[in-house]
Scaffold this motif. Structure first.
Motif, PDB file in Angstrom:
ATOM      1  N   VAL A  39       0.380  -1.336   0.369  1.00  0.00           N
ATOM      2  CA  VAL A  39      -0.076  -0.152   0.277  1.00  0.00           C
ATOM      3  C   VAL A  39       0.727   1.256   0.207  1.00  0.00           C
ATOM      4  O   VAL A  39       1.525   1.606   0.636  1.00  0.00           O
ATOM      5  CB  VAL A  39      -1.186   0.024   0.925  1.00  0.00           C
ATOM      6  N   GLU A  82      -7.503   1.321   2.821  1.00  0.00           N
ATOM      7  CA  GLU A  82      -6.819  -0.250   2.353  1.00  0.00           C
ATOM      8  C   GLU A  82      -5.906  -0.937   3.301  1.00  0.00           C
ATOM      9  O   GLU A  82      -5.821  -2.503   3.490  1.00  0.00           O
ATOM     10  CB  GLU A  82      -6.122   0.207   1.372  1.00  0.00           C
ATOM     11  N   ARG A  93      -8.401  -3.079   5.215  1.00  0.00           N
ATOM     12  CA  ARG A  93      -8.797  -4.070   4.506  1.00  0.00           C
ATOM     13  C   ARG A  93      -7.929  -5.338   4.448  1.00  0.00           C
ATOM     14  O   ARG A  93      -8.585  -6.674   3.586  1.00  0.00           O
ATOM     15  CB  ARG A  93      -9.409  -3.174   2.810  1.00  0.00           C
TER      16      ARG A  93
END
Length: 293
Positions: A122, A154, A157
Motif C-alpha cells: 500500500v 486499504e 482491508r
C-alpha cells in the motif's frame, strides 16, 4: 533471523563511520530464527524507483527494509531506508508474511512494476528526520511512512494488525541495565541471514520473509542499545534488510517496541546496534505523527 539494518558495523572504532554512512542491512540470523506470521504489525518497505532516464516511469520495485506499524496510519522505519533514491521514487508498505513470494507471484503474472507495487503493498508518503544523518552520538536515523484516509482503509482491508506499543520517555533508563539484561529481547524483520562462507567470499542467503529471533542485552547509551546476537549464547539477530525493523523488549508481560535496527557487524555474527525510541530526539520526531505514551 534475517535483518534489515545498516548492518555495516565492524568494530567499535568503525561504528561512527558506519552510522554516518549507513547502508541497508539484512535478515534475521538463522541461529534461533523462527517465522513470525503472528507479528502482523511488522512489515516490509517496498520502493518503486527509476533506473533509466525517465523518472516519470519508475521501472523497478522490490523490498529493501523492514519496519513496524505504530498507528493505523503510520509505519516506522529507518531514514537510511528512505533517502538517496532517484527522483520520483515511491514507497509502499506490505504486511505480508512472505513478501518475496508475493512479489515473485505478481511479476510472474506479467504485471508492470507499478501494478506489482500496488498489488503487494500500500503506497504512502515518507517523512525523514530533518536532522538525519546526524553523527555517531545521535544518527537521527528514523523515518515514517504515513497513509492518507483511503490508504489507511486499504491497509485495514488487507491486513489484521494491532499497532506496536511505543516506550514512554526514558523508559529504558528507568528500567536500568539489570532489568534489561534479564528481560526478553526479540528482533524481527525481512532481512537476509548471517554471512555464509562460499568459494567466492561471503554471501548472505535468504530474505523477504518475516522472521524473529531472541537476542541479548549488552549496553545502553544516550540514543543506542547494543544487543548481543552470538550463536555461542543461543542468540540470533538482525542482518541486511532488517534495517528499520523492530527490537521488542518484554517487561512485566508487556511487549514494547524499544528500538529499531540500524547497524551491526558486517557478517551479522555478533552485534545489533539499535536506535532508542524512548530517547528525546526520537520522541520529538515521532510526536509529529503519533500520540506518544
Amino acid at each position: 533471523m534475517r535483518r534489515t539494518a545498516l548492518l555495516a558495523t565492524l568494530t567499535t572504532a568503525a561504528l561512527a563511520a558506519a552510522i554516518a554512512a549507513a547502508t541497508p542491512a539484512s535478515a534475521i540470523n538463522t541461529y534461533n530464527a523462527q517465522p513470525a506470521p503472528e507479528r502482523t504489525e511488522v512489515g516490509a518497505l517496498l520502493v518503486q524507483w527509476d533506473r533509466d532516464a525517465d523518472p516519470a516511469t519508475p521501472d523497478v520495485v522490490d523490498w529493501y527494509c523492514s519496519g513496524t506499524m505504530i498507528d493505523r496510519d503510520v509505519f516506522l522505519t529507518a531514514a537510511h531506508c528512505t533517502t538517496d533514491w532517484a527522483p520520483g521514487a515511491r514507497f509502499y508498505v506490505s504486511l505480508e508474511q512472505d513478501v518475496e513470494g508475493a512479489l515473485a507471484e505478481a511479476r510472474a503474472a506479467g504485471l508492470s512494476p507499478e501494478q506489482v507495487a500496488a498489488t503487494v503493498g500500500v503506497e504512502g508518503t515518507e517523512h525523514n528526520s530533518p536532522d538525519y544523518p546526524g553523527n555517531s552520538a545521535d544518527a537521527h536515523d528514523i523515518a515514517v511512512v504515513t497513509f492518507d484516509t483511503a490508504q489507511a482503509a486499504e491497509l485495514d482491508r488487507r491486513y489484521d494488525f494491532t499497532p506496536a506499543t511505543l516506550p514512554t520517555a526514558g523508559q529504558l533508563d528507568a528500567l536500568g541495565s539489570r532489568t534489561l539484561e534479564a528481560a526478553r529481547w526479540e528482533v524481527m524483520g525481512y532481512g537476509t541471514a548471517e554471512a555464509q562462507r562460499e568459494p567466492g567470499g561471503h554471501v548472505h542467503p535468504g530474505g523477504g520473509v518475516r522472521m524473529k529471533a531472541e537476542l541479548g542485552f549488552n549496553s545502553l547509551n544516550k540514543t543506542w542499545v547494543r544487543l548481543a546476537m552470538n550463536e555461542s549464547r543461543g542468540y540470533g539477530g538482525a542482518c541486511y534488510g532488517d534495517s528499520g525493523g523492530p527490537n521488542f523488549v518484554t517487561v512485566d508481560g508487556q511487549r514494547v517496541l524499544a528500538a529499531t535496527t540500524i547497524t551491526g557487524d558486517g557478517p551479522c555474527y555478533a552485534t545489533n546496534v539499535v536506535y532508542r525510541l524512548d530517547a528525546p530526539t526520537a520522541r520529538d520526531f515521532l510526536a509529529d505523527f503519533v500520540d506518544l505514551p
